[in-house]
Scaffold this motif. Structure first.
Motif, PDB file in Angstrom:
ATOM      1  N   LEU A  31       0.722  -1.266  -0.013  1.00 21.97           N
ATOM      2  CA  LEU A  31      -0.046  -0.129  -0.072  1.00 21.97           C
ATOM      3  C   LEU A  31       0.911   1.260   0.186  1.00 21.97           C
ATOM      4  O   LEU A  31       0.571   2.345  -0.786  1.00 21.97           O
ATOM      5  N   GLN A 105      -5.555  -4.337   8.840  1.00 14.50           N
ATOM      6  CA  GLN A 105      -5.783  -3.352   7.721  1.00 14.50           C
ATOM      7  C   GLN A 105      -5.816  -1.924   8.416  1.00 14.50           C
ATOM      8  O   GLN A 105      -5.493  -1.174   7.768  1.00 14.50           O
ATOM      9  N   ALA A 109      -3.153   0.919   7.438  1.00 11.62           N
ATOM     10  CA  ALA A 109      -3.648   2.130   6.910  1.00 11.62           C
ATOM     11  C   ALA A 109      -3.022   3.566   7.656  1.00 11.62           C
ATOM     12  O   ALA A 109      -2.549   4.201   7.120  1.00 11.62           O
ATOM     13  N   SER A 112       0.641   3.843   6.963  1.00 12.50           N
ATOM     14  CA  SER A 112       0.739   4.532   5.386  1.00 12.50           C
ATOM     15  C   SER A 112       0.257   6.037   5.826  1.00 12.50           C
ATOM     16  O   SER A 112       1.198   6.760   5.249  1.00 12.50           O
ATOM     17  N   LYS A 164      -8.086   5.781  -0.587  1.00 15.46           N
ATOM     18  CA  LYS A 164      -7.783   4.529  -0.383  1.00 15.46           C
ATOM     19  C   LYS A 164      -7.116   4.288   0.614  1.00 15.46           C
ATOM     20  O   LYS A 164      -7.286   2.892   1.122  1.00 15.46           O
ATOM     21  N   GLU A 165      -6.574   4.994   1.696  1.00 16.97           N
ATOM     22  CA  GLU A 165      -6.256   4.570   2.882  1.00 16.97           C
ATOM     23  C   GLU A 165      -7.561   4.292   3.676  1.00 16.97           C
ATOM     24  O   GLU A 165      -7.552   3.304   4.519  1.00 16.97           O
ATOM     25  N   PHE A 168      -8.852   1.012   2.921  1.00 17.55           N
ATOM     26  CA  PHE A 168      -8.142   0.011   3.367  1.00 17.55           C
ATOM     27  C   PHE A 168      -8.613  -0.313   4.791  1.00 17.55           C
ATOM     28  O   PHE A 168      -8.525  -1.164   5.159  1.00 17.55           O
TER      29      PHE A 168
END
Length: 171
Positions: A31, A105, A109, A112, A164-165, A168
């Motif tokens: 990711l 996840q 996330a 990230s 997207k984060e 996720f």
């Protein structure tokens, strides 16, 4: 007597909550790498900061990336792994706290997100405050989306990343 004490120690170990540090999964690494892309030559990011590899602004020794720097593929992989495993993941784990149960996840996330904004910004964010109270709070998605600005302007790249984060995180 020794057996009884030994049994108590084993029993205590079996019933104690795990204090093992959370780590990033392969999907989490992928990711982050997907957002950061790879450059083996130093470049200035959208904020004007010299960056190399997978979005790194510093080397393992703490020195800043400078104009003209280059790196090998292996060097970029090592640098990425170092910062994720030695800095960002442990710091997110510490800031979230042991009492907060996260799915893999969700943790990935958050790492990230923190890799992008920095641990200082994450430590004072409303996103972190909400995660600490209830990790499944649906308004956490809105908190991701507050972090889409560069120099006061909305960055479409950050909008895409935050969406997207958040996806996720809630997957």
């Amino acid at each position: 007597m020794k057996i009884a004490v030994g049994c108590l120690i084993v029993l205590a170990a079996l019933t104690a909550p795990s204090l093992a540090a959370r780590t990033v999964s392969q999907a989490g690494y992928d990711l982050i790498k997907g957002f950061e892309g790879l450059s083996l030559v130093a470049y200035q990011d959208i904020g004007g900061v010299w960056t190399i590899g997978y979005g790194n602004t510093r080397y393992q020794d703490g020195s800043a990336v400078r104009q003209g720097d280059t790196i090998t593929q292996q060097g970029a992989d090592d640098l990425f792994q170092y910062w994720v495993d030695q800095s960002f993941a442990p710091e997110v784990d510490r800031l979230v706290g042991n009492g907060v149960v996260l799915r893999q996840q969700q943790f990935d996330a958050l790492v990230s997100f923190t890799y992008n904004i920095g641990t200082g910004a994450f430590s004072t964010s409303t996103l972190l405050s909400k995660v600490r109270v209830w990790p499944d709070d649906p308004t956490i998605r809105d908190e991701f989306m507050r972090w889409v600005y560069v120099n006061g302007q909305v960055s479409q790249g950050l909008v895409n990343r935050r969406e997207k984060e958040a996806d996720f995180y809630f997957s």
